[in-house]
Each structure stands twice: as structure tokens, then as C-alpha cells.
Scaffold this active site. Structure first.
Site, mmCIF file in Angstrom:
data_model
loop_
_atom_site.group_PDB
_atom_site.id
_atom_site.type_symbol
_atom_site.label_atom_id
_atom_site.label_comp_id
_atom_site.label_asym_id
_atom_site.label_seq_id
_atom_site.Cartn_x
_atom_site.Cartn_y
_atom_site.Cartn_z
ATOM 1 N N ASN A 135 0.881 -1.173 0.000
ATOM 2 C CA ASN A 135 0.000 0.000 0.000
ATOM 3 C C ASN A 135 0.918 1.221 0.000
ATOM 4 O O ASN A 135 1.506 1.547 1.031
ATOM 5 C CB ASN A 135 -0.879 -0.029 1.258
ATOM 6 C CG ASN A 135 -1.697 1.241 1.443
ATOM 7 O OD1 ASN A 135 -1.787 2.064 0.528
ATOM 8 N ND2 ASN A 135 -2.286 1.406 2.610
ATOM 9 N N TRP A 136 1.022 1.861 -1.167
ATOM 10 C CA TRP A 136 1.962 2.988 -1.276
ATOM 11 C C TRP A 136 1.444 4.238 -0.572
ATOM 12 O O TRP A 136 2.188 5.179 -0.352
ATOM 13 C CB TRP A 136 2.222 3.301 -2.747
ATOM 14 C CG TRP A 136 3.028 2.264 -3.486
ATOM 15 C CD1 TRP A 136 3.453 1.051 -3.025
ATOM 16 C CD2 TRP A 136 3.501 2.360 -4.842
ATOM 17 N NE1 TRP A 136 4.161 0.387 -4.000
ATOM 18 C CE2 TRP A 136 4.212 1.168 -5.129
ATOM 19 C CE3 TRP A 136 3.392 3.326 -5.846
ATOM 20 C CZ2 TRP A 136 4.814 0.931 -6.371
ATOM 21 C CZ3 TRP A 136 3.980 3.092 -7.088
ATOM 22 C CH2 TRP A 136 4.687 1.905 -7.337
ATOM 23 N N LYS A 137 0.169 4.271 -0.268
ATOM 24 C CA LYS A 137 -0.468 5.456 0.340
ATOM 25 C C LYS A 137 -0.202 6.703 -0.518
ATOM 26 O O LYS A 137 -0.073 6.578 -1.733
ATOM 27 C CB LYS A 137 0.021 5.642 1.776
ATOM 28 C CG LYS A 137 -0.110 4.365 2.613
ATOM 29 C CD LYS A 137 0.001 4.619 4.083
ATOM 30 C CE LYS A 137 0.004 3.287 4.805
ATOM 31 N NZ LYS A 137 -0.097 3.427 6.244
ATOM 32 N N HIS A 156 -9.598 0.881 4.754
ATOM 33 C CA HIS A 156 -8.343 1.136 5.480
ATOM 34 C C HIS A 156 -8.624 2.083 6.644
ATOM 35 O O HIS A 156 -9.428 3.010 6.527
ATOM 36 C CB HIS A 156 -7.295 1.734 4.534
ATOM 37 C CG HIS A 156 -5.928 1.735 5.131
ATOM 38 N ND1 HIS A 156 -5.530 2.669 6.050
ATOM 39 C CD2 HIS A 156 -4.879 0.889 4.979
ATOM 40 C CE1 HIS A 156 -4.293 2.396 6.433
ATOM 41 N NE2 HIS A 156 -3.869 1.319 5.791
ATOM 42 N N GLU A 173 -7.068 4.507 7.775
ATOM 43 C CA GLU A 173 -6.852 5.935 7.498
ATOM 44 C C GLU A 173 -8.070 6.527 6.782
ATOM 45 O O GLU A 173 -8.458 7.671 7.030
ATOM 46 C CB GLU A 173 -5.562 6.110 6.674
ATOM 47 C CG GLU A 173 -4.333 5.835 7.537
ATOM 48 C CD GLU A 173 -3.097 5.371 6.788
ATOM 49 O OE1 GLU A 173 -3.040 5.486 5.554
ATOM 50 O OE2 GLU A 173 -2.180 4.862 7.472
ATOM 51 N N GLU A 188 -5.626 -5.279 10.361
ATOM 52 C CA GLU A 188 -4.604 -4.271 10.602
ATOM 53 C C GLU A 188 -4.884 -3.566 11.926
ATOM 54 O O GLU A 188 -5.708 -2.641 11.973
ATOM 55 C CB GLU A 188 -4.621 -3.235 9.482
ATOM 56 C CG GLU A 188 -4.310 -3.802 8.119
ATOM 57 C CD GLU A 188 -3.708 -2.732 7.210
ATOM 58 O OE1 GLU A 188 -2.569 -2.925 6.790
ATOM 59 O OE2 GLU A 188 -4.361 -1.713 6.965
ATOM 60 N N GLY A 218 2.289 1.942 10.839
ATOM 61 C CA GLY A 218 3.246 3.031 10.739
ATOM 62 C C GLY A 218 3.888 3.409 12.065
ATOM 63 O O GLY A 218 4.524 4.461 12.172
ATOM 64 N N SER A 248 3.282 -2.444 10.460
ATOM 65 C CA SER A 248 4.733 -2.462 10.697
ATOM 66 C C SER A 248 5.355 -3.830 10.389
ATOM 67 O O SER A 248 6.251 -4.289 11.090
ATOM 68 C CB SER A 248 5.053 -2.021 12.125
ATOM 69 O OG SER A 248 4.639 -0.675 12.317
ATOM 70 N N GLY A 264 2.693 -1.273 4.344
ATOM 71 C CA GLY A 264 2.741 0.163 4.056
ATOM 72 C C GLY A 264 4.169 0.615 3.806
ATOM 73 O O GLY A 264 4.712 0.459 2.714
ATOM 74 N N GLY A 265 4.802 1.144 4.841
ATOM 75 C CA GLY A 265 6.135 1.737 4.706
ATOM 76 C C GLY A 265 7.139 0.856 3.981
ATOM 77 O O GLY A 265 7.879 1.341 3.096
HETATM 78 C C1 PEP Z 1 -0.936 -0.014 6.172
HETATM 79 O O1 PEP Z 1 -1.193 1.155 6.297
HETATM 80 O O2 PEP Z 1 -1.695 -0.746 5.497
HETATM 81 C C2 PEP Z 1 0.248 -0.548 6.829
HETATM 82 C C3 PEP Z 1 0.263 -1.806 7.150
HETATM 83 O O3 PEP Z 1 1.269 0.345 7.098
HETATM 84 P P1 PEP Z 1 2.704 0.023 7.746
HETATM 85 O O4 PEP Z 1 3.202 -1.254 7.123
HETATM 86 O O5 PEP Z 1 3.555 1.200 7.389
HETATM 87 O O6 PEP Z 1 2.478 -0.131 9.202
#
Ligand code: PEP
Length: 251
Positions: A9-11, A96, A98, A167, A173, A213, A234-235
Site C-alpha cells: 500500500n503505497w499510500k 483502510h 486511514e 490491521e 506506521g 509495521s 505500508g512503509g
Molecule cells: C498499512 O497502512 O496498510 C500498513 C500496514 O502500514 P505500515 O506497514 O507502514 O504499518
């Protein structure tokens, strides 16, 4: 048989040029490798039409991070499921945390988005998960059960097409990860709810990804759990080395 999946997920990261470079680099890195999981990259809308033809569709599926809750029309700034599908994208992240928190996506909005995504042949990656206060109050099962209930209006056939992602919001994050035992416990609970609603076969075939994470150093331990079928990343999806490190957890 359910699929193991690693989805990025590049956001709201990467310009178009940077996104193209990242997709090309990932495509190159996976070209000569045998993968033991499906790999998906979910990119900002504006990247989709450029990125989709650049990657080998056998190796990498492309998805959006959202779609509109309306079919078409006077909804300035929105991007419909049909538009996403017209780029060649096959997936869409929905629900998601967010989007739920910052854009106030309600159960009704998500219900409409999931149904439109399915109508247009997209596979929703539907996210659920509790916030820290809910985990601390030991309410995580209650929370995910309520969130999951919003896709339980789907027919058995349609539900079988979706991917779930657990999640925990406190892990997104933040660098904090659910322990493998915490992930297994709640994934097994989620699968039991799916089994209650749609039967054991549908539950056994449902891919449930962990997100929060996830990185190369913890992916193997998380994915080793019987009910954790991969990750939503994500990251770590913004670096080919890290993302590939997570994909390699299945090797
Ligand atoms: C996400 O937002 O879907 C996610 C899992 O982010 P991160 O891996 O950065 O925690």
C-alpha cells in the site's frame, strides 16, 4: 486453496515518475525468481494507468487504494471502480483505517464501495482492525466482528472473492507489530466468524493478511502462523529491498 499474498500500500507517496521507477525495479527484482505468494502493489490513482502495463501481470497484480461509493456522475474529484478497472488494475483496498478515520468512511459508504468494486471485477482487500484503546480494553474481537459484519451482507459467492486484512491501528506506521501469537489469535477468530456465516469451505479459502509495521525481520514469524496468509505492507512497500524481503518470507 487459499492464496498467500503480499500486498503493498503505497499510500500518498511517490510522484508518478518515482512510482514508475519503483514498479519497474520491483518487476525486475521478481523477474527471475519463483514466488511462493501472489504479489500486489496498490498505488495512488494517478499511477495506475502507467504502472499496470509496466509490470508482468503473472508476477504482480496492481490495485488502487480506494474507489468511489458511487457508480458515476457529478462527484467532483472521485474515481469510480469502473475507472480503476479500466486501467487494468485488479484490486482495491477498502476500509483502510486511514480512510475510516480521516475521511469518515462509514459502514454504508464501505458497503457501497465493496459492491461497486465487485460489480466491476475488482477484488476488494477489505481492512479491519482495532485502535489502541480498544486493544487495551480487550475489545479487539468485538471491534473486528462489527467491522466484518459490514461485508456479511455479501452473497457467499461475492464474499468468496474478497481478501481480508487485519490491521491493528496501533501497529500501522508505528513500528509496533502485533506479536505472532496475537496475530494468529485474532486471525483464527476472524476465520471462525467467516465459517459461522458462510461455512468452513469459504473460511478455509479466505486469505487473511496481517498489516501493521510488517518488515523483512518479522514477516517470516508472522506468516508462519496457520491463519496468517500474508501481509498488507505500508512503509516497507516503498523500498524494493524491504518489500522483496517480505515476499521472500514465503520462500
Ligand atoms: C498499512 O497502512 O496498510 C500498513 C500496514 O502500514 P505500515 O506497514 O507502514 O504499518
Amino acid at each position: 486453496m487459499r492464496k498467500n499474498i503480499v500486498a503493498g500500500n503505497w499510500k500518498m507517496n511517490k510522484t508518478l515518475q518515482e512510482g514508475i521507477a519503483l514498479a519497474k525495479e520491483l518487476d525486475g527484482a521478481l523477474a527471475s525468481e519463483k514466488q511462493n505468494c501472489d504479489v500486489i502493489i496498490c498505488t495512488p490513482f494517478i499511477h495506475l494507468a502507467s504502472v499496470t502495463p509496466l509490470v508482468n501481470p503473472v508476477k504482480i497484480g496492481v490495485g488502487a487504494e480506494n474507489c468511489a461509493d458511487k457508480e458515476s456522475g457529478a462527484y467532483t474529484g472521485e474515481v469510480s471502480a469502473a475507472m480503476v478497472a479500466s486501467t487494468g488494475a485488479k484490486y482495491v483496498i477498502l476500509g483502510h483505517s486511514e480512510r475510516r478515520a480521516y475521511y469518515h468512511e462509514t459502514v454504508e459508504i464501505l458497503d457501497a464501495k465493496v459492491k461497486l468494486a465487485l460489480t466491476h471485477g475488482l477484488t476488494p482487500i477489505f481492512c479491519i482492525g482495532e485502535v489502541l484503546e480498544e486493544r487495551e480494553a480487550n475489545k479487539q474481537n468485538e471491534v473486528v466482528a462489527t467491522q466484518l459484519a459490514s461485508v456479511f451482507s455479501l452473497s457467499k459467492e461475492d464474499f468468496s472473492k474478497i481478501v481480508l486484512a487485519y490491521e491493528p491501528v496501533w501497529a500501522i506506521g508505528t513500528g509496533k507489530t502485533a506479536s505472532p501469537a496475537q496475530a494468529q489469535e485474532i486471525h483464527a477468530f476472524i476465520r471462525s466468524l467467516v465459517a459461522e456465516k458462510y461455512g468452513k469451505e469459504v473460511a478455509d479459502d479466505c486469505s487473511i493478511l496481517y498489516g501493521g509495521s510488517c518488515k523483512p525481520s518479522n514477516a517470516k514469524e508472522l506468516f508462519a502462523n496457520p491463519d496468517v496468509d500474508g501481509g498488507l505492507i505500508g512503509g516497507a512497500a516503498l523500498s524494493v529491498a524491504d518489500f522483496k524481503g517480505i515476499i521472500d518470507a514465503f520462500n
